[in-house]
Design an enzyme around this catalytic site. Structure first.
Site, PDB file in Angstrom:
ATOM      1  N   ASP A   1       7.707  -6.444   9.337  1.00 22.26           N
ATOM      2  CA  ASP A   1       8.940  -6.593  10.124  1.00 22.26           C
ATOM      3  C   ASP A   1       9.061  -7.961  10.773  1.00 22.26           C
ATOM      4  O   ASP A   1       9.933  -8.165  11.619  1.00 22.26           O
ATOM      5  CB  ASP A   1       9.010  -5.514  11.203  1.00 22.26           C
ATOM      6  CG  ASP A   1       7.831  -5.577  12.160  1.00 22.26           C
ATOM      7  OD1 ASP A   1       6.700  -5.772  11.685  1.00 22.26           O
ATOM      8  OD2 ASP A   1       8.040  -5.428  13.385  1.00 22.26           O
TER       9      ASP A   1
ATOM     10  N   ASP B   1      -7.791  -7.125  13.619  1.00 23.52           N
ATOM     11  CA  ASP B   1      -7.409  -8.448  14.104  1.00 23.52           C
ATOM     12  C   ASP B   1      -8.297  -8.895  15.259  1.00 23.52           C
ATOM     13  O   ASP B   1      -8.761 -10.038  15.295  1.00 23.52           O
ATOM     14  CB  ASP B   1      -5.939  -8.451  14.525  1.00 23.52           C
ATOM     15  CG  ASP B   1      -5.572  -7.231  15.347  1.00 23.52           C
ATOM     16  OD1 ASP B   1      -6.470  -6.462  15.736  1.00 23.52           O
ATOM     17  OD2 ASP B   1      -4.363  -7.040  15.606  1.00 23.52           O
TER      18      ASP B   1
ATOM     19  N   ASP C   1       3.314  -9.485   9.169  1.00 24.25           N
ATOM     20  CA  ASP C   1       3.580  -8.069   8.954  1.00 24.25           C
ATOM     21  C   ASP C   1       4.990  -7.863   8.423  1.00 24.25           C
ATOM     22  O   ASP C   1       5.833  -8.764   8.459  1.00 24.25           O
ATOM     23  CB  ASP C   1       3.384  -7.290  10.257  1.00 24.25           C
ATOM     24  CG  ASP C   1       1.910  -7.024  10.545  1.00 24.25           C
ATOM     25  OD1 ASP C   1       1.068  -7.343   9.677  1.00 24.25           O
ATOM     26  OD2 ASP C   1       1.595  -6.507  11.633  1.00 24.25           O
TER      27      ASP C   1
ATOM     28  N   ASP D   1       0.818  -1.208   0.000  1.00 19.46           N
ATOM     29  CA  ASP D   1       0.000   0.000   0.000  1.00 19.46           C
ATOM     30  C   ASP D   1       0.858   1.268   0.000  1.00 19.46           C
ATOM     31  O   ASP D   1       0.375   2.339   0.351  1.00 19.46           O
ATOM     32  CB  ASP D   1      -0.912   0.018   1.235  1.00 19.46           C
ATOM     33  CG  ASP D   1      -2.308  -0.517   0.923  1.00 19.46           C
ATOM     34  OD1 ASP D   1      -2.554  -0.854  -0.244  1.00 19.46           O
ATOM     35  OD2 ASP D   1      -3.138  -0.590   1.844  1.00 19.46           O
TER      36      ASP D   1
END
Length: 662
Positions: A300, A392, A298, A239
């Site tokens: 990281d 989530d 995600d 994004d």
């Protein structure tokens, strides 16, 4: 050595006499006693003066260094960049409370030094405007303010004890799991390694947005997962609004695709719904229906190659299982004091809260990453929704209401990165504490009308939402930041010592148990948790009443420390074994090329700036004012708590904790 007796003989022609004196301290021999010489006395005075001046100079240097650091931080700060919410109602309330406290302190100081004993003063004996104001304040305080403060204080203490009991029960559950060595077991048979068709098809999604520092490591970690290539598809959901960064990510994806990895790149032109919208758009692809499970990582996060082989088998033979969640592990937990304190909190969250709730209730909040979902569970629960900033937790609650069960694997750890600056951490905590209140408003009717048992409904409403998401930030801020300093000026409502000292220290000890190496940080952890209560309380109120900042989504700033260190270590190993052509975990050739290109570029230096956080500074001065009032009353423990808590707010308000963002 002086003898115990002295014998003196005097001989005369006419007579003879004997005089015996007992003791060496006889007054008869004062002139014979040894006296200190003026020179020795002068040396003693000089030595004491030297020690005093040394200590005074050390204090002066320490004060000068602290003042210079504070002055530098203030000079480099930019007040115009601070969030608008810091100038909202909560900040105005704290500022008004501070002004009233200062006025009350002035009156108390005057009364203390003039030694007014108002119990013996009649109304007609009052002299002067100051004494009259003080008498009026005492009468108004006793009649109107004290009863309300006592009631609110007792209410917060009851909430504090209930929450402490809940945490104690969770710790007992964790001890029981450890004592009995209880772990989730794989019910079905393992997959046949030789037959790739026996493996289920898995979709791996990597949502990211402007993750320049860490995108390469996340893509590399996903591409090196140990799973049959024809049964695995990796979606890089980008994004980013930076065209150059999009090109870099595309090149990284193309590099892995050329090596035979089944990986695709997706970019949305219109970024709506943040992460939830990104995941929802990816799940709408036609080929997703061919896959049974989806793993979310995600940008990281760096899973080990055996991540899927440790999580996916739990679904086999367990059709009611909807989610398998792995634990987070932190690559930069020892980077600074802020990351150490975060590590204490999150270790307790995973080791105790997630593990106990997962084992005994088969339900917990999905952590948003490092988890594997059954795609059928996602679809039957309504898929990803964009209505809150905690997508989530939203999908986890809806899946629980539909009867799906969750498993938490405490032994499966996925490396990630903690925020290293207070600014990034504060924005993250604001989102994590405003979102649940948004979700509670939206989910409450669905929870009440759902078909799950009354016990599960009560657990969701009273424990999961109210106690741990609403009551905890409410009493932490109200009791320790408002009521406690207020009671210094209203002694009728004094908070007991066990509330501000014994119970918090005991609960902090329980929090530190999952990370025993953090024991030296017990006191900083206790003070920092109280300091963060203002941010969490503000976020909770914003989410509960749907204020503007509750819909704010800010991507947590990453430093890329793990990415750079991993790449450099890989380059070092490659130089030692140049003959090996093996793709090692978490690294790619394009990553090394990218690192060298970035070093060659002339990146303009950006000066790091820090912020001044007004709410924290206002609370710092409020608590320090209350500590002065406590000192006048010789409260002891209350004084030390208010003093150190005020200094803790001052350190955070001046942005002296953690790294500064550029």
């Amino acid at each position: 050595m002086v003898p115990n007796s002295v014998v003196v003989t005097i001989e005369k022609p006419s007579n003879f006499s004997l005089l015996e004196v007992n003791g060496s301290d006889s007054s008869l021999f004062r002139d014979k006693q040894k006296a200190a010489s003026p020179k020795q006395f002068s040396w003693v005075l000089l030595l004491k003066a030297h020690r005093f001046l040394t200590g005074l100079s050390w204090l002066a240097m320490a004060f000068k260094a602290t003042f210079a650091s504070v002055k530098k931080r203030i000079a480099l700060s930019d007040l115009s960049e601070e969030e608008p919410k810091s100038r909202g109602r909560l900040y105005r309330f704290i500022k008004a409370f501070l002004l009233i406290s200062i006025l009350a302190l002035v009156l108390e100081v005057v009364a203390h030094f003039k030694k007014w004993n108002l119990q013996m003063i009649q109304p007609w004996e009052v002299q002067g405007l100051v004494q009259w104001s003080y008498v009026a304040w005492l009468s108004f305080r006793e009649a109107y303010i004290a009863p309300f403060v006592i009631l609110l204080s007792n209410f917060c203490i009851v909430l504090f004890l209930i929450q402490s009991l809940d945490r104690l029960v969770l710790c007992f559950g964790c001890f029981w799991i450890k004592y009995k060595k209880l772990k989730p077991k794989i019910e079905g048979e393992t997959y046949e390694t030789e037959d790739s068709s026996s493996f289920p098809k898995v979709l791996v999604q990597i949502p990211m947005c402007n993750e320049r520092e860490v995108y390469a490591q996340s893509i590399a970690a996903a591409c090196e997962l140990d799973w049959p290539t024809d049964r695995l598809l990796i979606q890089v959901l980008d994004d980013s609004d930076d065209g150059n960064l999009q090109l870099l990510i595309k090149n990284e994806v193309s590099s892995w695709h050329e090596k035979g990895i089944n990986i695709v790149y997706r970019h949305r032109l219109i970024r709506t719904g943040y992460k939830a919208g990104n995941l929802k758009s990816a799940m709408a692809c036609d080929y997703v229906k061919d896959y049974e499970f989806v793993a979310i990582l995600d940008a990281d996060f760096q899973p080990n190659p055996d991540f899927l082989k440790l999580t996916i088998p739990h679904f086999k033979g367990n059709p009611e299982l909807g989610l398998v969640q792995a634990r987070w592990s932190f690559v930069n937990k020892d980077e600074n004091l802020l990351t150490r304190l975060q590590n204490i909190n999150l270790c307790f969250h995973f080791e105790v809260e997630q593990q106990v709730n997962g084992f005994f209730l088969n339900f917990f909040g999905f952590n948003g990453t490092a988890g594997v979902w059954r795609i059928k569970a996602l679809e039957e629960s309504g898929g990803w929704l964009e209505r809150t900033t905690v997508e989530d937790m939203d999908i986890a609650v809806r899946a629980h209401l539909n009867g799906w069960k969750f498993i938490f694997l405490n032994d499966v750890k996925v490396m990630c990165e903690l925020p290293e600056s207070y600014e990034a951490y504060k924005k993250q905590q604001h989102r994590w504490h405003s979102g649940p209140m948004q979700l509670f408003r939206l989910c409450l009717p669905a929870i009440i009308t759902s078909k799950i048992s009354m016990w599960k409904k009560a657990n969701l409403i009273f424990l999961f939402f109210l106690l741990r998401k609403l009551i905890l930030p409410f009493y932490s801020f109200t009791l320790f930041c408002i009521i406690l300093p207020l009671t210094m000026f209203i002694p009728e409502a004094e908070v007991p010592i066990w509330v501000i000292c014994y119970v918090p220290i005991f609960m902090s000890l329980l929090n530190i148990l999952p990370s025993p190496k953090s024991f030296p940080f017990l006191v900083p952890y206790l003070l920092f948790e109280n300091t963060m209560s203002v941010t969490k309380f503000n976020a909770m109120v914003c989410g509960l009443f749907q204020l503007g900042s509750s819909y704010e989504w800010v991507v947590t700033k990453k430093t890329g420390r793990s990415s750079e260190s991993d790449l450099l270590a890989f380059a070092e190993r490659e130089s030692k074994s140049s003959g090996e052509e093996k793709i090692l975990r978490r690294h790619s050739e394009s990553g090394l090329e990218l690192l060298s290109k970035l070093k060659e570029q002339n990146v303009p230096s950006v000066k790091k700036r820090n912020k001044l956080y007004r709410k924290e500074l206002a609370l710092a001065f409020l608590l320090l004012t209350a500590s002065v009032r406590s000192l006048l009353s010789a409260h002891g423990v209350h004084f030390y708590f208010l003093l150190f808590q005020g200094l803790s707010f001052l350190v955070v308000g001046l942005d002296l904790i953690g790294e500064q963002l550029s």
